[in-house]
Enzyme design. Structure first.
Site: not given
Ligand code: ADP
Ligand code: MG
Length: 263
Positions: A15, A41, A126
């Protein structure tokens, strides 16, 4: 009135990466953008601020100080306004309730969510208690998007978010697939989108550039503007900024959800 969108999805599904890259892509197009991180976070805006962490509204409120706009609203990439709400201390308080209190404070001391073209709320999905749909319920959000991969757990969370939206008679404006490399992933998420009465807006491939740019404190839009993945985020940003009608989603039952992940 600005376009006010929420990006929902399971923790870790992407996200914040999607929200910050879409924010950067919209800023490149000349839109005024505000991003509001609603995840404990508090990392929604970090790649728009060259890796800098900003104080969260919840932390400052707990300190009991007199909060001014410059304490909580920070200018990021191309003027994107960045705000992090933060979360409650584990075990006490309600994150959903915190979001509402923090936003009303923000509204009182800043015009960041009124005097802009696009507000992006980066919302966890979640636990879909009443609190998490609060931003939608309180009219802070007028478009909801759900991010998922083709795996069972994120689809389960996405389906739960749809249940929450449907209960409130709120519309869903589209599904975004952030690929994790699952078998038949695009087909699975596309079919899921169709069956809940929505549509798949974008298929974001898994690309290590997202992680390497993030590690250095940047969005791919800023640090790898000519990459294929940057083009995918730009296309998604265009699609979101276009006129978009939503529909109240029709969640699937668990049996069908499990079947879908096996196609
Ligand atoms: P959320 O905000 O939903 O918890 P994040 O945006 O922090 O998730 O993403 C979780 C991890 O996945 C991060 O380390 C991010 O760099 C990686 N990530 C997200 N989208 C991609 C993508 N399209 N390709 C590779 N890695 C990704
Ligand atoms: Mg996040």
């Amino acid at each position: 009135m600005p376009k006010q969108i929420a990006i929902y999805g399971k923790g870790g599904i992407g996200k914040s990466s999607t929200a910050s890259n879409v924010a950067a892509a919209c800023a490149d197009e000349g839109y005024r953008v505000t991003i509001i991180g609603c995840d404990p976070k508090s990392d929604s805006s970090i790649t728009l601020l060259r890796g800098r962490r900003i104080p969260t509204i919840m932390d400052l409120m707990r300190e009991g100080i007199d909060i001014r706009e410059e304490d909580i609203v920070f200018n990021g990439y191309k003027g994107v306004k960045c705000v992090e709400i933060g979360g409650p201390e584990p075990g006490i308080g309600c994150a959903g309730r915190g979001i509402i209190v923090a936003i009303s404070l923000l509204k009182k001391i800043s015009s960041a969510i009124e005097d802009t073209d696009l507000v992006i709320y980066d919302v966890p999905g979640d636990i879909v208690c009443g609190g998490f749909v609060a931003p939608v319920k309180k009219g802070l959000v007028n478009e909801a998007y759900v991010l998922t991969s083709g795996e069972y757990m994120p689809l389960y969370a996405a389906n739960n978010i749809c249940k929450g939206l449907a209960r409130l008679e709120m519309t869903l404006n589209g599904v975004i697939c952030n690929s994790r490399g699952a078998l038949n992933e695009e087909k699975i998420v596309s079919e899921f989108s169709k069956e809940i009465g929505s549509q798949l807006l974008a298929f974001i491939p898994k690309d290590v550039l997202v992680q390497t740019c993030e590690r250095d404190g940047f969005s791919v839009i800023e640090n790898a503007p000519d990459s294929e993945i940057a083009a995918v985020y730009r296309k998604l940003a265009k699609s979101i900024m276009g006129k978009r009608d939503g529909k109240i989603p029709v969640p699937l039952d668990d049996k069908r959800l499990r079947e879908l992940t096996r196609i």
